[in-house]
Design a protein around this motif. Structure first.
Motif, mmCIF file in Angstrom:
data_model
loop_
_atom_site.group_PDB
_atom_site.id
_atom_site.type_symbol
_atom_site.label_atom_id
_atom_site.label_comp_id
_atom_site.label_asym_id
_atom_site.label_seq_id
_atom_site.Cartn_x
_atom_site.Cartn_y
_atom_site.Cartn_z
ATOM 1 N N VAL A 1 0.480 -10.844 -16.705
ATOM 2 C CA VAL A 1 0.910 -9.558 -16.157
ATOM 3 C C VAL A 1 0.513 -9.544 -14.686
ATOM 4 N N TYR A 2 1.440 -9.167 -13.840
ATOM 5 C CA TYR A 2 1.190 -9.144 -12.408
ATOM 6 C C TYR A 2 1.193 -7.692 -11.922
ATOM 7 N N PHE A 3 0.121 -7.343 -11.213
ATOM 8 C CA PHE A 3 -0.023 -5.987 -10.709
ATOM 9 C C PHE A 3 0.057 -5.971 -9.187
ATOM 10 N N CYS A 4 0.839 -5.050 -8.696
ATOM 11 C CA CYS A 4 0.859 -4.746 -7.279
ATOM 12 C C CYS A 4 -0.067 -3.543 -7.065
ATOM 13 N N ALA A 5 -0.797 -3.514 -5.966
ATOM 14 C CA ALA A 5 -1.738 -2.422 -5.750
ATOM 15 C C ALA A 5 -1.783 -2.059 -4.274
ATOM 16 N N LEU A 6 -2.227 -0.840 -4.021
ATOM 17 C CA LEU A 6 -2.215 -0.276 -2.670
ATOM 18 C C LEU A 6 -3.522 0.448 -2.411
ATOM 19 N N SER A 7 -4.071 0.289 -1.218
ATOM 20 C CA SER A 7 -5.195 1.129 -0.822
ATOM 21 C C SER A 7 -4.985 1.584 0.604
ATOM 22 N N GLY A 8 -5.473 2.790 0.893
ATOM 23 C CA GLY A 8 -5.299 3.341 2.225
ATOM 24 C C GLY A 8 -6.430 2.916 3.143
ATOM 25 N N GLY A 9 -6.192 2.984 4.444
ATOM 26 C CA GLY A 9 -7.217 2.553 5.377
ATOM 27 C C GLY A 9 -7.539 3.572 6.444
ATOM 28 N N GLY B 1 -11.088 4.834 6.238
ATOM 29 C CA GLY B 1 -12.127 3.816 6.183
ATOM 30 C C GLY B 1 -12.763 3.704 4.815
ATOM 31 N N TYR B 2 -12.237 4.436 3.889
ATOM 32 C CA TYR B 2 -12.783 4.438 2.531
ATOM 33 C C TYR B 2 -11.604 4.573 1.586
ATOM 34 N N SER B 3 -11.540 3.711 0.612
ATOM 35 C CA SER B 3 -10.377 3.810 -0.264
ATOM 36 C C SER B 3 -10.626 3.112 -1.562
ATOM 37 N N THR B 4 -9.858 3.472 -2.562
ATOM 38 C CA THR B 4 -9.839 2.742 -3.825
ATOM 39 C C THR B 4 -8.400 2.372 -4.136
ATOM 40 N N LEU B 5 -8.261 1.382 -4.990
ATOM 41 C CA LEU B 5 -6.944 0.830 -5.284
ATOM 42 C C LEU B 5 -6.133 1.724 -6.201
ATOM 43 N N THR B 6 -4.853 1.820 -5.893
ATOM 44 C CA THR B 6 -3.872 2.404 -6.808
ATOM 45 C C THR B 6 -2.996 1.267 -7.301
ATOM 46 N N PHE B 7 -2.967 1.090 -8.612
ATOM 47 C CA PHE B 7 -2.196 0.001 -9.203
ATOM 48 C C PHE B 7 -0.832 0.486 -9.665
ATOM 49 N N GLY B 8 0.142 -0.421 -9.635
ATOM 50 C CA GLY B 8 1.377 -0.202 -10.357
ATOM 51 C C GLY B 8 1.160 -0.486 -11.836
ATOM 52 N N LYS B 9 2.194 -0.274 -12.639
ATOM 53 C CA LYS B 9 2.067 -0.442 -14.089
ATOM 54 C C LYS B 9 2.118 -1.899 -14.520
ATOM 55 N N GLY B 10 2.459 -2.767 -13.601
ATOM 56 C CA GLY B 10 2.456 -4.188 -13.910
ATOM 57 C C GLY B 10 3.795 -4.699 -14.407
ATOM 58 N N THR B 11 4.030 -5.975 -14.183
ATOM 59 C CA THR B 11 5.203 -6.671 -14.708
ATOM 60 C C THR B 11 4.716 -7.847 -15.528
ATOM 61 N N MET B 12 5.113 -7.873 -16.786
ATOM 62 C CA MET B 12 4.749 -9.001 -17.637
ATOM 63 C C MET B 12 5.767 -10.120 -17.444
ATOM 64 N N LEU B 13 5.285 -11.267 -17.041
ATOM 65 C CA LEU B 13 6.140 -12.444 -16.844
ATOM 66 C C LEU B 13 5.914 -13.420 -17.980
ATOM 67 N N LEU B 14 6.984 -13.760 -18.670
ATOM 68 C CA LEU B 14 6.919 -14.757 -19.744
ATOM 69 C C LEU B 14 7.721 -15.966 -19.323
ATOM 70 N N VAL B 15 7.062 -17.094 -19.221
ATOM 71 C CA VAL B 15 7.732 -18.331 -18.846
ATOM 72 C C VAL B 15 7.732 -19.247 -20.059
ATOM 73 N N SER B 16 8.904 -19.563 -20.527
ATOM 74 C CA SER B 16 9.004 -20.417 -21.717
ATOM 75 C C SER B 16 9.355 -21.852 -21.318
ATOM 76 N N PRO B 17 8.919 -22.805 -22.146
ATOM 77 C CA PRO B 17 9.154 -24.223 -21.807
ATOM 78 C C PRO B 17 10.640 -24.567 -21.864
#
Lengths: 114, 116
Positions: free
Chosen positions: B89-97, B100-116
């Motif tokens: 699962v890959y998450f994109c995230a954002l924090s403000g600057g 000078g103080y911030s915490t991460l806001t995550f997206g809901k994620g994308t599940m990547l399935l790679v089959s042989p």
């Protein structure tokens, strides 16, 4: 080489029975975080410590508490777990709280509530 | 308020295919930071990349590349010649600057399935 260690990996508790999750770090980072991640959802920040300063997110339920007795350890206490508290709990650390800080995560504790 | 949207819930590809994971963000900060994290089945989120709002250069690291476009508020992630080990699962995230103080806001994620 594990840098952020969470124990246990899986935790089962009963409805209403207090439970404590543990996190330790070998990075000597100032900041420790607790995130809650429910299935197929984004990690949600519950609270964080900057050294001994505790910062609670506005929407974190009172049922959740945290302790940080020293730099290396941080605990998440759930006083009366409900079924809705079943989730993965992730501990993370960072050197500071600037916006560009990279977070280091543990493998998480999967909590089940019966 | 900050927001990260990952519209793709799940993507399935066959090994060696290229795949792009989309990320769109919203923020009022003029200085902000974007991240991608990978969460394999083991559960631990692993940092992949960090980008600040003043640096729109695309970045390539091996089979991974990132395309940051402020005009469309997007920070997309491409894996070239995908491998089974990329399944996660890959998450994109954002924090403000601005403060000078911030915490991460995550997206809901994308599940990547790679089959042989």
């Amino acid at each position: 080489d594990a840098m952020v260690i969470q124990n246990p990996r899986y935790q089962v508790t009963q409805f209403g029975k207090p439970v404590t999750l543990s996190c330790s770090q070998t990075l000597n980072h100032n900041v420790m975080y607790w995130y809650q991640q429910k299935s197929s959802q984004a990690p949600k920040l519950l609270f964080h410590y900057y050294d001994k300063d505790f910062n609670n997110e506005a929407d974190t339920p009172d049922n959740f508490q945290s302790r940080r007795p020293n730099t290396s350890f941080c605990f998440l206490d759930i006083r009366s777990p409900g079924l809705g508290d079943a989730a993965m709990y992730l501990c993370a650390t960072s050197r500071g709280t600037r916006g560009d800080e990279k977070l280091f995560f543990g493998s998480g504790t999967q909590l089940s509530v019966l | 308020a900050q927001k990260v949207t990952q519209a793709q819930t799940e993507i399935s590809v066959v090994e060696k295919e290229d795949v792009t994971l989309d990320c769109v963000y919203e923020t009022r900060d003029t200085t902000y930071y974007l991240f991608w994290y990978k969460q394999p089945p083991s559960g631990e989120l692993v940092f992949l990349i960090r980008r600040n709002s003043f640096d729109e250069q695309n970045e390539i690291s091996g089979r991974y590349s990132w395309n940051f476009q402020k005009s469309t508020s997007s920070f997309n992630f491409t894996i070239t010649a995908s491998q089974v080990v990329d399944s996660a699962v890959y998450f994109c995230a954002l924090s403000g600057g601005n403060s000078g103080y911030s915490t991460l806001t995550f997206g809901k994620g994308t599940m990547l399935l790679v089959s042989p």
